[in-house]
Design a protein around this motif. Structure first.
Motif, PDB file in Angstrom:
ATOM      1  N   LEU A 266       0.835  -1.212   0.000  1.00  0.00           N
ATOM      2  CA  LEU A 266       0.000   0.000   0.000  1.00  0.00           C
ATOM      3  C   LEU A 266       0.866   1.258   0.000  1.00  0.00           C
ATOM      4  O   LEU A 266       0.659   2.169  -0.805  1.00  0.00           O
ATOM      5  CB  LEU A 266      -0.903   0.004   1.236  1.00  0.00           C
TER       6      LEU A 266
ATOM      7  N   ALA B  15      -3.694   1.027  -4.573  1.00  0.00           N
ATOM      8  CA  ALA B  15      -4.144   1.228  -3.189  1.00  0.00           C
ATOM      9  C   ALA B  15      -5.531   0.617  -2.982  1.00  0.00           C
ATOM     10  O   ALA B  15      -5.760  -0.077  -1.987  1.00  0.00           O
ATOM     11  CB  ALA B  15      -4.162   2.712  -2.864  1.00  0.00           C
TER      12      ALA B  15
ATOM     13  N   PHE C   9      -5.981  -2.506  -0.579  1.00  0.00           N
ATOM     14  CA  PHE C   9      -6.734  -2.230   0.643  1.00  0.00           C
ATOM     15  C   PHE C   9      -7.954  -3.146   0.728  1.00  0.00           C
ATOM     16  O   PHE C   9      -8.302  -3.646   1.798  1.00  0.00           O
ATOM     17  CB  PHE C   9      -7.159  -0.758   0.677  1.00  0.00           C
TER      18      PHE C   9
ATOM     19  N   GLN D  21      -6.774   3.521   8.944  1.00  0.00           N
ATOM     20  CA  GLN D  21      -5.771   2.687   8.266  1.00  0.00           C
ATOM     21  C   GLN D  21      -5.454   3.260   6.888  1.00  0.00           C
ATOM     22  O   GLN D  21      -4.301   3.364   6.472  1.00  0.00           O
ATOM     23  CB  GLN D  21      -6.288   1.254   8.133  1.00  0.00           C
ATOM     24  N   SER D  22      -6.519   3.648   6.200  1.00  0.00           N
ATOM     25  CA  SER D  22      -6.347   4.183   4.851  1.00  0.00           C
ATOM     26  C   SER D  22      -5.572   5.507   4.884  1.00  0.00           C
ATOM     27  O   SER D  22      -4.701   5.752   4.052  1.00  0.00           O
ATOM     28  CB  SER D  22      -7.741   4.359   4.238  1.00  0.00           C
TER      29      SER D  22
ATOM     30  N   SER E  66      -1.910   6.370   3.308  1.00  0.00           N
ATOM     31  CA  SER E  66      -1.916   7.455   2.323  1.00  0.00           C
ATOM     32  C   SER E  66      -0.919   8.545   2.705  1.00  0.00           C
ATOM     33  O   SER E  66      -0.162   9.020   1.855  1.00  0.00           O
ATOM     34  CB  SER E  66      -3.309   8.061   2.205  1.00  0.00           C
TER      35      SER E  66
ATOM     36  N   SER F  99      -7.246   7.677  -0.891  1.00  0.00           N
ATOM     37  CA  SER F  99      -7.496   7.158   0.451  1.00  0.00           C
ATOM     38  C   SER F  99      -8.992   6.977   0.687  1.00  0.00           C
ATOM     39  O   SER F  99      -9.436   5.939   1.182  1.00  0.00           O
ATOM     40  CB  SER F  99      -6.905   8.138   1.468  1.00  0.00           C
TER      41      SER F  99
ATOM     42  N   SER G  71     -10.415   4.103  -1.515  1.00  0.00           N
ATOM     43  CA  SER G  71      -9.974   2.803  -0.999  1.00  0.00           C
ATOM     44  C   SER G  71     -10.740   2.457   0.278  1.00  0.00           C
ATOM     45  O   SER G  71     -11.212   1.330   0.451  1.00  0.00           O
ATOM     46  CB  SER G  71      -8.478   2.824  -0.675  1.00  0.00           C
ATOM     47  N   ALA G  72     -10.845   3.448   1.170  1.00  0.00           N
ATOM     48  CA  ALA G  72     -11.552   3.211   2.429  1.00  0.00           C
ATOM     49  C   ALA G  72     -13.021   2.893   2.162  1.00  0.00           C
ATOM     50  O   ALA G  72     -13.592   1.985   2.764  1.00  0.00           O
ATOM     51  CB  ALA G  72     -11.427   4.427   3.335  1.00  0.00           C
TER      52      ALA G  72
END
Lengths: 228, 378
Positions: free
Chosen positions: B22, B271, B275, B306-307, B311, B356, B359-360
């Protein structure tokens, strides 16, 4: 009485393919009682456990824990109920491989917003209770099956829940280890403020039950009977 | 830090393989985005070099002029007209053109020639060697010592050369803050010598540099110049006009934009997919957390955290890597037109936040749909 289950039914799918998992289940559990729910695979034990635990919503009936009908609670309140009232020991333990044994045990405390270090301190104390103090910094995958089961039990009791729920606690263990684990739970975890529900089909551990409910095809076929 | 976020961090850092993938993926994307945009900003800055180096507050030009490199000469009466506009403190002519310098080995080198107003030398460069008044000497030129200086055989003070078949003498070595975009050496001389020595059209004046008496006078000056049929811009407006030209009327802007978008998509793909794989791998753990009593909002916070961590780490490393490469490039390649500005850092940050967020979001959708009932199935 800590738990009262009244007229609970649960089915999956729609007619004509509907499967009745629970049919009009009623029973109760008292404090200081270790209740076994037994029966063959597919009899509805795990579904009943999920309904009691506030995880699977029944189609009808009520589940009252400590005087509170849990299925009338909002989603967040239900999550809080699970966090504050229940302790879970899952069949596959579901420990976190990226955390140490100690951190795994502290997870329910972390979710209760107990400060991290304070949570670890309490977890360390519980780890001593389950006699795994020397394994605190190991990841759970480095432990034996019996040790992992004890870590799961430690995680379940660390937040001092009123109701402890064990799903097939001996399924992954050999006979001696399984018996030792259940005896440990009976002797060290059960107390006047707490009740324990065990779902199992392992008749080698029946001797530790206060009461046994026998299920088949989603029904209680054997009225609760006391054991030795 | 909240315990839940610490837990999220431990789960993330524990899976080193995915964590590294990532961070590396986002680093790579940020690096490419930063490099592309810094090249663009570098080119833009170099293209506006004359505006910056001359330093005039207002520029008067033909309305069709887009950049300081390409002027359309104006008749001399415009200078008088501009000087007579109320609100103009002073106005001077500027010549910008090209000459052909014959080197000692007989080869020719094109050079940019800037002719400064004889009376004021407004816009003159900083001299590293020589004196300002030497520009009035016979055939005198100031040579700018920049990346293209060597193309004139690195002339010294007093060196003579031929420019458009006329004699030239180096009377000063100058320094300017922004180098030339097109790789040509730059010579400064007086306006009269530039217009006399270099071939030109009927009109010779490339620009008029005007100083308003106050900022409030600028709109009136612009209106008055417009009535003359010409265009008056502040230095900032002229820079923007120049930027827009390179952005939209050359392929440069489009190509760099496409490359930046490709970098963004590469980053997003790496990512997003990694993720999502991370979430899938940890699905049962999230289900267990949910069963134990974690609220959905807490799981969402964990995923976002986490994301964001990967990032921001990727962003930091990407900016660092791009900055190092640009710095190295500037050290080794004198003409290297790349510039890291707050704008392109901010642009990369916004893109990283989008990566980010997306992905999240992909992970969160999956997490929110988990049925904690799965933890009871072996």
């Amino acid at each position: 009485m800590i738990l009262s289950v009244q007229g609970v039914t649960k089915w999956f799918g729609e007619a004509p393919a509907r499967t009745d998992a629970l049919r009009n289940i009623s029973f109760s559990v008292d404090h200081n009682e270790m209740l076994y729910i037994v029966g063959p695979s597919g009899s509805g034990k795990t579904t009943l456990l999920s309904v009691i635990s506030g995880i699977l919503r029944p189609n009808s009936g009520s589940v009252v824990v400590e005087g509170k009908d849990i299925w009338r609670l909002s989603a967040d309140a239900l999550a809080d109920f699970r966090l504050h009232t229940l302790g879970f020991v899952f069949q596959d333990y579901h420990l976190f491989p990226r955390l140490t044994t100690l951190e795994n045990i502290a997870v329910p405390l972390v979710l209760r917003r107990v400060p991290w270090e304070q949570g670890l301190e309490k977890a360390r104390h519980v780890l001593e209770v389950v006699e795994l103090a020397d394994k605190a910094q190991l990841p759970p995958q480095r432990l034996s099956g019996g040790e992992q089961q004890r870590v799961a039990i430690a995680r379940a009791i660390v937040s001092e829940p009123d109701l402890l729920v064990l799903d097939e606690p001996t399924a992954s263990l050999d006979g001696d280890t399984g018996r030792r684990i259940v005896a440990f739970v009976r002797n060290h975890v059960l107390n006047e403020r707490r009740a324990i529900i065990v779902v199992t089909h392992d008749d080698r551990i029946y001797e530790y039950a206060s009461r046994i409910i026998h299920m088949e095809d989603g029904r209680i076929v054997d009225e609760p009977r006391p054991t030795a | 830090m909240s315990g839940v976020l610490k837990l999220a961090l431990k789960l993330l850092l524990g899976d080193r393989g995915k964590f590294m993938t990532l961070v590396i993926g986002i680093t790579f994307a940020v690096f490419l985005m930063m490099l592309m945009t810094s090249m663009f900003f570098g080119i833009i800055e170099h293209s506006a070099g004359n505006i910056i180096n001359i330093g005039a507050r207002m520029w008067v030009m033909d309305p069709d002029v887009q950049t300081p490199q390409n002027s359309i000469p104006m008749p001399n009466y415009v200078l008088d007209a501009v000087r007579s506009i109320p609100g103009v403190d002073y106005a001077v002519p500027l010549y910008v053109g090209a000459g052909l310098v014959r080197l000692h080995d007989g080869t020719y080198q094109p050079a940019t020639v800037i002719g400064l107003d004889d009376a004021t030398l407004f816009g003159r460069p900083e001299l590293l060697d020589g004196h300002t008044l030497d520009i009035y000497g016979n055939n005198a030129f100031f040579v700018v010592r920049d990346a293209n200086y060597a193309k004139l055989d690195s002339p010294k003070m007093g060196t003579t050369f031929e420019i458009n078949d006329r004699r030239g003498v180096v009377a000063g070595i100058a320094h300017v803050s922004v180098g030339s975009l097109f790789g040509l050496p730059t010579l400064y001389t007086t306006y009269s010598r530039a217009t006399q020595d270099l071939p030109s059209t009927r009109y010779e004046m490339s620009f008029i540099l005007a100083q308003p008496k106050s900022a409030a006078a600028i709109p009136a000056i612009k209106r008055a110049v417009a009535q003359l049929g010409y265009l008056a811009l502040t230095d900032q407006e002229f820079t923007t006009r120049n930027d827009r030209f390179y952005e939209f009327q050359t392929a440069m802007g489009t190509n760099i934009l496409i490359m930046t978008l490709i970098s963004f998509i590469v980053g997003l793909s790496i990512a997003g997919e990694t993720f999502y794989m991370f979430v899938l791998d940890n699905l049962e753990r999230f289900a267990a957390l949910k069963a134990i009593g974690a609220r959905s909002s807490e799981l969402v916070a964990m995923i976002f955290y986490q994301s964001l961590v990967v990032s921001f780490l990727g962003f930091g490393f990407g900016v660092l890597l791009a900055s190092a490469l640009v710095a190295f490039g500037k050290l080794r390649i004198p003409n290297y037109a790349a510039m890291i500005t707050f704008q392109n850092i901010f642009m990369a940050l916004v893109m990283v936040l989008v990566i980010s967020g997306v992905s999240a979001y992909i992970g969160i959708r999956r997490i929110l749909r988990i049925d904690p009932f799965i933890v009871f199935r072996s």
